[in-house]
Structure formats: C-alpha cells, structure tokens
Motif scaffolding. Structure first.
Motif, PDB file in Angstrom:
ATOM      1  N   LEU A  52       0.609  -1.071  -0.424  1.00 12.45           N
ATOM      2  CA  LEU A  52       0.036   0.177   0.015  1.00 12.45           C
ATOM      3  C   LEU A  52       0.971   1.616  -0.245  1.00 12.45           C
ATOM      4  O   LEU A  52       1.516   1.544   0.534  1.00 12.45           O
ATOM      5  N   ASP A  53       0.873   2.199  -0.775  1.00 11.78           N
ATOM      6  CA  ASP A  53       1.397   3.156  -1.131  1.00 11.78           C
ATOM      7  C   ASP A  53       0.529   4.653  -0.448  1.00 11.78           C
ATOM      8  O   ASP A  53      -0.475   4.754  -0.193  1.00 11.78           O
ATOM      9  N   LEU A  54       1.110   4.846   0.808  1.00  9.34           N
ATOM     10  CA  LEU A  54      -0.004   6.294   2.133  1.00  9.34           C
ATOM     11  C   LEU A  54       1.043   7.423   1.724  1.00  9.34           C
ATOM     12  O   LEU A  54       2.071   7.391   2.176  1.00  9.34           O
ATOM     13  N   GLU A  55       0.289   8.259   1.002  1.00 12.37           N
ATOM     14  CA  GLU A  55       1.607   9.253   0.947  1.00 12.37           C
ATOM     15  C   GLU A  55       2.959   9.551   0.624  1.00 12.37           C
ATOM     16  O   GLU A  55       3.951  10.406   1.057  1.00 12.37           O
ATOM     17  N   GLY A  56       3.813   8.110   0.012  1.00 19.06           N
ATOM     18  CA  GLY A  56       4.808   7.976  -0.307  1.00 19.06           C
ATOM     19  C   GLY A  56       5.429   7.176   0.268  1.00 19.06           C
ATOM     20  O   GLY A  56       7.240   7.099   0.314  1.00 19.06           O
ATOM     21  N   ILE A  57       4.369   6.347   1.111  1.00 15.14           N
ATOM     22  CA  ILE A  57       5.508   5.492   2.117  1.00 15.14           C
ATOM     23  C   ILE A  57       4.892   4.459   2.407  1.00 15.14           C
ATOM     24  O   ILE A  57       3.445   4.453   1.860  1.00 15.14           O
ATOM     25  N   ALA A  58       5.245   3.561   1.568  1.00 13.99           N
ATOM     26  CA  ALA A  58       5.304   2.158   1.477  1.00 13.99           C
ATOM     27  C   ALA A  58       4.552   1.079   2.646  1.00 13.99           C
ATOM     28  O   ALA A  58       5.676   0.653   3.604  1.00 13.99           O
ATOM     29  N   ILE A  59       3.867   0.432   2.890  1.00 13.79           N
ATOM     30  CA  ILE A  59       3.504  -0.207   3.375  1.00 13.79           C
ATOM     31  C   ILE A  59       2.839  -1.428   3.469  1.00 13.79           C
ATOM     32  O   ILE A  59       2.141  -2.090   2.251  1.00 13.79           O
ATOM     33  N   ARG A  60       3.736  -2.578   4.232  1.00 13.59           N
ATOM     34  CA  ARG A  60       4.186  -4.415   3.355  1.00 13.59           C
ATOM     35  C   ARG A  60       3.222  -4.784   4.442  1.00 13.59           C
ATOM     36  O   ARG A  60       3.517  -4.784   5.593  1.00 13.59           O
ATOM     37  N   TRP A  61       2.653  -6.013   4.176  1.00 14.39           N
ATOM     38  CA  TRP A  61       1.966  -6.908   5.653  1.00 14.39           C
ATOM     39  C   TRP A  61       1.723  -7.880   4.273  1.00 14.39           C
ATOM     40  O   TRP A  61       1.453  -8.064   2.978  1.00 14.39           O
ATOM     41  N   ARG A  62       1.516  -9.186   5.198  1.00 15.59           N
ATOM     42  CA  ARG A  62       1.137 -10.922   4.010  1.00 15.59           C
ATOM     43  C   ARG A  62       0.297 -11.001   5.592  1.00 15.59           C
ATOM     44  O   ARG A  62       0.211 -10.682   6.460  1.00 15.59           O
ATOM     45  N   GLU A  63      -1.266 -10.923   4.904  1.00 13.79           N
ATOM     46  CA  GLU A  63      -2.266 -11.618   5.306  1.00 13.79           C
ATOM     47  C   GLU A  63      -2.796 -12.828   4.586  1.00 13.79           C
ATOM     48  O   GLU A  63      -2.142 -13.744   3.927  1.00 13.79           O
ATOM     49  N   GLN A  64      -3.496 -13.790   5.677  1.00 15.46           N
ATOM     50  CA  GLN A  64      -4.506 -15.224   5.918  1.00 15.46           C
ATOM     51  C   GLN A  64      -5.727 -15.062   5.756  1.00 15.46           C
ATOM     52  O   GLN A  64      -6.050 -14.156   6.314  1.00 15.46           O
ATOM     53  N   VAL A  65      -6.276 -15.524   4.155  1.00 17.90           N
ATOM     54  CA  VAL A  65      -7.380 -14.391   4.011  1.00 17.90           C
ATOM     55  C   VAL A  65      -8.284 -16.414   4.437  1.00 17.90           C
ATOM     56  O   VAL A  65      -7.693 -17.269   3.734  1.00 17.90           O
ATOM     57  N   VAL A  66      -9.656 -16.527   4.820  1.00 15.70           N
ATOM     58  CA  VAL A  66     -10.224 -17.481   4.549  1.00 15.70           C
ATOM     59  C   VAL A  66     -11.385 -16.920   3.968  1.00 15.70           C
ATOM     60  O   VAL A  66     -11.945 -16.361   4.454  1.00 15.70           O
ATOM     61  N   LEU A  67     -11.430 -18.496   3.117  1.00 14.90           N
ATOM     62  CA  LEU A  67     -13.220 -17.858   3.030  1.00 14.90           C
ATOM     63  C   LEU A  67     -14.137 -19.092   3.430  1.00 14.90           C
ATOM     64  O   LEU A  67     -13.910 -20.125   3.585  1.00 14.90           O
ATOM     65  N   ASP A  68     -15.490 -18.424   3.827  1.00 15.52           N
ATOM     66  CA  ASP A  68     -16.820 -18.632   4.189  1.00 15.52           C
ATOM     67  C   ASP A  68     -17.214 -18.603   3.063  1.00 15.52           C
ATOM     68  O   ASP A  68     -18.490 -18.050   3.284  1.00 15.52           O
ATOM     69  N   LEU A  69     -17.439 -19.217   2.371  1.00  8.56           N
ATOM     70  CA  LEU A  69     -18.774 -19.195   0.757  1.00  8.56           C
ATOM     71  C   LEU A  69     -19.367 -19.508   1.218  1.00  8.56           C
ATOM     72  O   LEU A  69     -20.508 -19.046   1.015  1.00  8.56           O
ATOM     73  N   LYS A  70     -19.952 -19.938   1.982  1.00  9.03           N
ATOM     74  CA  LYS A  70     -21.314 -20.775   2.144  1.00  9.03           C
ATOM     75  C   LYS A  70     -21.935 -19.975   3.583  1.00  9.03           C
ATOM     76  O   LYS A  70     -23.683 -19.141   2.690  1.00  9.03           O
ATOM     77  N   ASN A  71     -20.915 -18.640   3.951  1.00 10.46           N
ATOM     78  CA  ASN A  71     -21.741 -17.756   4.580  1.00 10.46           C
ATOM     79  C   ASN A  71     -22.040 -16.952   4.047  1.00 10.46           C
ATOM     80  O   ASN A  71     -22.202 -15.560   4.709  1.00 10.46           O
ATOM     81  N   TYR A  72     -21.299 -16.686   2.801  1.00  9.55           N
ATOM     82  CA  TYR A  72     -20.896 -15.389   2.051  1.00  9.55           C
ATOM     83  C   TYR A  72     -19.809 -14.359   3.300  1.00  9.55           C
ATOM     84  O   TYR A  72     -20.221 -13.279   2.857  1.00  9.55           O
ATOM     85  N   SER A 107      -3.122 -10.230   9.672  1.00  6.11           N
ATOM     86  CA  SER A 107      -2.077 -10.345   9.059  1.00  6.11           C
ATOM     87  C   SER A 107      -1.525 -11.427  10.193  1.00  6.11           C
ATOM     88  O   SER A 107      -1.068 -11.226  10.559  1.00  6.11           O
ATOM     89  N   LEU A 108      -0.266 -11.366   9.207  1.00  5.47           N
ATOM     90  CA  LEU A 108       0.689 -12.390  10.047  1.00  5.47           C
ATOM     91  C   LEU A 108       2.314 -11.870   9.997  1.00  5.47           C
ATOM     92  O   LEU A 108       1.994 -12.611  11.322  1.00  5.47           O
ATOM     93  N   GLU A 109       2.107 -11.107   9.147  1.00  4.44           N
ATOM     94  CA  GLU A 109       3.862 -10.146   9.328  1.00  4.44           C
ATOM     95  C   GLU A 109       3.590  -9.375   8.436  1.00  4.44           C
ATOM     96  O   GLU A 109       2.440  -8.844   7.223  1.00  4.44           O
ATOM     97  N   GLY A 110       4.519  -8.181   9.117  1.00  2.00           N
ATOM     98  CA  GLY A 110       4.413  -6.462   8.138  1.00  2.00           C
ATOM     99  C   GLY A 110       4.784  -5.306   8.829  1.00  2.00           C
ATOM    100  O   GLY A 110       4.647  -5.609  10.343  1.00  2.00           O
ATOM    101  N   ASP A 111       3.878  -4.444   8.553  1.00  2.00           N
ATOM    102  CA  ASP A 111       4.461  -3.214   9.083  1.00  2.00           C
ATOM    103  C   ASP A 111       3.816  -2.988   9.760  1.00  2.00           C
ATOM    104  O   ASP A 111       3.368  -2.086  10.403  1.00  2.00           O
ATOM    105  N   LEU A 112       2.065  -3.230  10.206  1.00  2.00           N
ATOM    106  CA  LEU A 112       0.949  -3.129  10.827  1.00  2.00           C
ATOM    107  C   LEU A 112       1.226  -3.969  12.222  1.00  2.00           C
ATOM    108  O   LEU A 112       0.940  -5.436  11.930  1.00  2.00           O
TER     109      LEU A 112
END
Length: 140
Positions: free
Chosen positions: A55-75, A81-86
């Motif tokens: 993500l570019d925030l006013e010229g500052i790069a913010i990086r992270w890795r995240e786990q995404v879980v899709l619960d398609l049955k419940n939409y 986040s797993l790690e990163g700047d936040l």
C-alpha cells in the motif's frame, strides 16, 4: 490503540456475483489507487490463502502478509495479518441478503500500527486511506 473501521453499503446485485468480484484479489489495484500490489502468495487449502500487500500511503510503502479464509457458504471473507508493517490488521467482509433484493456489504477492520508515536499521528491517516480504498472498490 486499535483503530476500528466499519463500513456498510447496500448494493443491487446478486450476492454470489458480489462475492465473486470480492475474491479477485489481484485486481484490487485497478479499483484502489493506493494499493500497488495484492498478490496470492500461497494457497493453503481451497478456502485459505496467504496474500501479500503493498500500500502506498503518501509516498510511504506499507507491506504486510495476511491469511484470508473464504467462508463461501456464509458469504464471508475473514483476514488477519501474519507479518509486516502493521502490528494488527484483521477483519471480515460479510454479505447479507435483504428482503427487497438488495445485498448489504458489511466490512469490519481492526488495525494498529504498533509504534506508539505513529499510532497517534499516522494511524488515523492509514485508517482513512484503507476506508477510502474500500469505498472505491465498492463503487467499482
């Protein structure tokens, strides 16, 4: 201090169609100018993936890795986040069918930068950028 972002939007579209568009993660930079990169790094299972964000925030790069879980049955889509700047970034997208045919999209995010002086100064700016990105995506 943790900042909470909550956004609700009513859309006139089929629930499955909205969910389909919301899972085209690598297209997010097309709809959200501050998102420079959104990449699927690993598929842990059919419903669990690891994403890399830039993500570019006013010229500052913010990086992270995240786990995404899709619960398609419940939409629903949940992420954390797993790690990163936040220090903390987690939330959920949820679709709810309403009686008139419309679908309510509910997005809830909790975030924390984790550096005390930056939490006070920058966290609100980061939260506003994230909220604006979400609104731009929903508008698309």
């Amino acid at each position: 201090m943790t900042k909470v972002i909550q956004l609700k939007r009513t859309l006139w579209a089929k629930k499955w169609r909205i969910l389909h568009l919301m899972t085209h993660f690598e297209r997010f930079p097309e709809f959200m100018p501050n998102v420079k990169q959104c990449t699927i790094l690993e598929k842990r299972s059919p419903n669990s993936i690891v994403m890399g964000w830039l993500l570019d925030l006013e010229g500052i790069a913010i990086r992270w890795r995240e786990q995404v879980v899709l619960d398609l049955k419940n939409y629903a889509i949940r992420f954390k986040s797993l790690e990163g700047d936040l220090e903390q970034l987690e939330g959920e997208w949820r679709l709810e069918q309403k009686s008139g045919g419309e679908v309510q999209v509910q997005i809830s995010i909790a975030m924390k930068i984790g550096v005390p002086i930056l939490d006070r100064v920058v966290q609100d700016l980061v939260a506003k950028k994230i909220e604006k990105n979400l609104e731009q995506m929903l508008d698309a």
